[in-house]
Scaffold this motif. Structure first.
Motif, PDB file in Angstrom:
ATOM      1  N   ALA A   1     -41.863 107.275 -12.823  1.00  0.00           N
ATOM      2  CA  ALA A   1     -41.041 106.103 -13.146  1.00  0.00           C
ATOM      3  C   ALA A   1     -40.318 106.308 -14.476  1.00  0.00           C
ATOM      4  O   ALA A   1     -39.123 105.997 -14.610  1.00  0.00           O
ATOM      5  CB  ALA A   1     -41.922 104.858 -13.199  1.00  0.00           C
ATOM      6  N   ASN A   2     -41.021 106.846 -15.456  1.00  0.00           N
ATOM      7  CA  ASN A   2     -40.408 107.118 -16.761  1.00  0.00           C
ATOM      8  C   ASN A   2     -39.314 108.184 -16.637  1.00  0.00           C
ATOM      9  O   ASN A   2     -38.285 108.113 -17.318  1.00  0.00           O
ATOM     10  CB  ASN A   2     -41.480 107.596 -17.748  1.00  0.00           C
ATOM     11  CG  ASN A   2     -42.495 106.509 -18.068  1.00  0.00           C
ATOM     12  OD1 ASN A   2     -42.198 105.314 -17.911  1.00  0.00           O
ATOM     13  ND2 ASN A   2     -43.673 106.898 -18.495  1.00  0.00           N
TER      14      ASN A   2
ATOM     15  N   THR B   1     -48.429 111.271 -11.936  1.00  0.00           N
ATOM     16  CA  THR B   1     -48.694 109.848 -11.677  1.00  0.00           C
ATOM     17  C   THR B   1     -47.399 109.109 -11.356  1.00  0.00           C
ATOM     18  O   THR B   1     -46.291 109.579 -11.651  1.00  0.00           O
ATOM     19  CB  THR B   1     -49.367 109.191 -12.901  1.00  0.00           C
ATOM     20  OG1 THR B   1     -48.442 109.196 -13.997  1.00  0.00           O
ATOM     21  CG2 THR B   1     -50.638 109.928 -13.282  1.00  0.00           C
TER      22      THR B   1
ATOM     23  N   GLN C   1     -46.414 106.384 -12.775  1.00  0.00           N
ATOM     24  CA  GLN C   1     -45.787 105.954 -14.017  1.00  0.00           C
ATOM     25  C   GLN C   1     -44.989 107.089 -14.662  1.00  0.00           C
ATOM     26  O   GLN C   1     -43.899 106.852 -15.214  1.00  0.00           O
ATOM     27  CB  GLN C   1     -46.861 105.458 -14.995  1.00  0.00           C
ATOM     28  CG  GLN C   1     -46.304 104.783 -16.242  1.00  0.00           C
ATOM     29  CD  GLN C   1     -45.413 103.600 -15.906  1.00  0.00           C
ATOM     30  OE1 GLN C   1     -45.804 102.696 -15.170  1.00  0.00           O
ATOM     31  NE2 GLN C   1     -44.197 103.569 -16.451  1.00  0.00           N
ATOM     32  N   GLU C   2     -45.483 108.306 -14.579  1.00  0.00           N
ATOM     33  CA  GLU C   2     -44.761 109.454 -15.132  1.00  0.00           C
ATOM     34  C   GLU C   2     -43.437 109.663 -14.407  1.00  0.00           C
ATOM     35  O   GLU C   2     -42.403 109.949 -15.035  1.00  0.00           O
ATOM     36  CB  GLU C   2     -45.627 110.723 -15.029  1.00  0.00           C
ATOM     37  CG  GLU C   2     -46.791 110.752 -16.011  1.00  0.00           C
ATOM     38  CD  GLU C   2     -47.739 111.905 -15.777  1.00  0.00           C
ATOM     39  OE1 GLU C   2     -48.428 112.303 -16.737  1.00  0.00           O
ATOM     40  OE2 GLU C   2     -47.803 112.403 -14.634  1.00  0.00           O
TER      41      GLU C   2
ATOM     42  N   SER D   1     -39.013 101.444 -11.967  1.00  0.00           N
ATOM     43  CA  SER D   1     -40.391 100.960 -12.029  1.00  0.00           C
ATOM     44  C   SER D   1     -41.328 101.832 -11.203  1.00  0.00           C
ATOM     45  O   SER D   1     -40.900 102.539 -10.270  1.00  0.00           O
ATOM     46  CB  SER D   1     -40.458  99.520 -11.511  1.00  0.00           C
ATOM     47  OG  SER D   1     -40.162  99.476 -10.124  1.00  0.00           O
ATOM     48  N   ALA D   2     -42.618 101.780 -11.536  1.00  0.00           N
ATOM     49  CA  ALA D   2     -43.630 102.517 -10.784  1.00  0.00           C
ATOM     50  C   ALA D   2     -43.711 102.016  -9.356  1.00  0.00           C
ATOM     51  O   ALA D   2     -43.976 102.780  -8.415  1.00  0.00           O
ATOM     52  CB  ALA D   2     -44.991 102.391 -11.478  1.00  0.00           C
TER      53      ALA D   2
END
Length: 291
Positions: free
Chosen positions: A260-261, A255, A257-258, A266-267
């Motif tokens: 981004a982390n 994803t 978000q994954e 940021s996503a």
């Protein structure tokens, strides 16, 4: 090496016979061995590799091979060919026979003789092999003797045969159907004299096109090669994002978000990097190797 010498010597020891009847007469003239004589010859072969002893053992049992082949006369094959295959089985049995087992050679050899004959019958009874599995082979050689009348089995007979032979009802039905079918010459006009259909149409496979399959395979390799070279033009981060998002077949799609982390951004920034990378790939795939 010993196996080849053994087989070639024993085959060459068989006298050339003009007809089957004369061959049978000659084999009947070879004396049968007593238990003591058989033991002595078997030990000479087993412990010393004496091929003369092997020759005597084989010649004295040729009549037994002829006797066994008579049980296979109903398969429409030449008895001379069946005898030849049976003789090969006999030679294999003699070579493997251990005189210390405590049984006569004939009791040991019968299994090898039948095995060679069975293989020959299965290979030559039909153009297409009718029995491949263990259950099918058992049915092939037992179905005829089980049948008590002409015609197809009824349901009770099918169940009886399946139970006696330890196979499934489905196997019995399938083997009966295979054995009832006859080979057909597709080029024979007599088979189709009452129809205008050419028999060769049954040989066509309308569901596949080898040219299209090869073309599709070549095109797939071509596109994969172009994509690989285009990916090398991207920076490491963009390349990794595309791989994890779209090209990793063995794992679930990563994803935004994954990612981004992982990168500490940021996503939305990951989405922008992905969009730019995809735009570059489309451009390079279309221009790197023009079609």
């Amino acid at each position: 090496m010993y196996k080849n010498i053994f087989t070639s010597n024993l085959r060459s020891s068989m006298l050339p016979i003009g007809t089957l009847d004369s061959y049978i007469n000659v084999t009947n003239n070879y004396p049968m061995l007593t238990s003591k004589e058989e033991q002595e010859l078997s030990k000479k072969l087993y412990y010393k590799g004496d091929l003369n002893a092997a020759k005597k053992l084989i010649l004295s049992h040729l009549r037994f091979v002829i006797h066994v082949t008579r049980y296979y006369s109903g398969y429409g094959l030449q008895q001379a060919d069946l005898i030849q295959e049976g003789n090969i089985g006999l030679m294999k049995a003699v070579r493997r026979f251990n005189p210390e087992i405590g049984v006569r050679l004939v009791s040991f050899a019968i299994h090898w003789i039948k095995a060679e004959i069975h293989e020959y019958v299965l290979r030559n009874w039909r153009i297409v092999k009718v029995a491949t599995t263990k259950a099918q082979r058992k049915l092939f050689f037992n179905l005829r003797k089980t049948k008590q009348r002409l015609g197809w089995f009824n349901q009770d007979e099918i169940k009886m045969v399946a139970k006696e032979l330890g196979v499934s009802i489905k196997d019995v039905c399938e083997m009966e159907s295979r054995m009832s079918a006859q080979d057909m010459n597709n080029d024979s006009k007599d088979n189709f004299k009452n129809t205008k259909i050419n028999s060769n149409i049954f040989l066509k496979d309308h569901n596949s096109n080898f040219a299209n399959i090869i073309e599709k395979d070549n095109w797939s390799k071509f596109i994969s090669n172009k994509l690989y070279k285009a990916m090398l033009k991207l920076d490491y981060r963009s390349r990794n994002i595309i791989n994890l998002r779209w090209l990793n077949k063995n794992k679930k799609k990563t994803t935004l978000q994954e990612l981004a982390n992982y990168y500490g951004i940021s996503a939305e920034r990951i989405r922008q990097l992905e969009k730019n990378a995809m735009k570059k790939l489309r451009f390079m795939i279309g221009n790197l190797f023009p079609i």
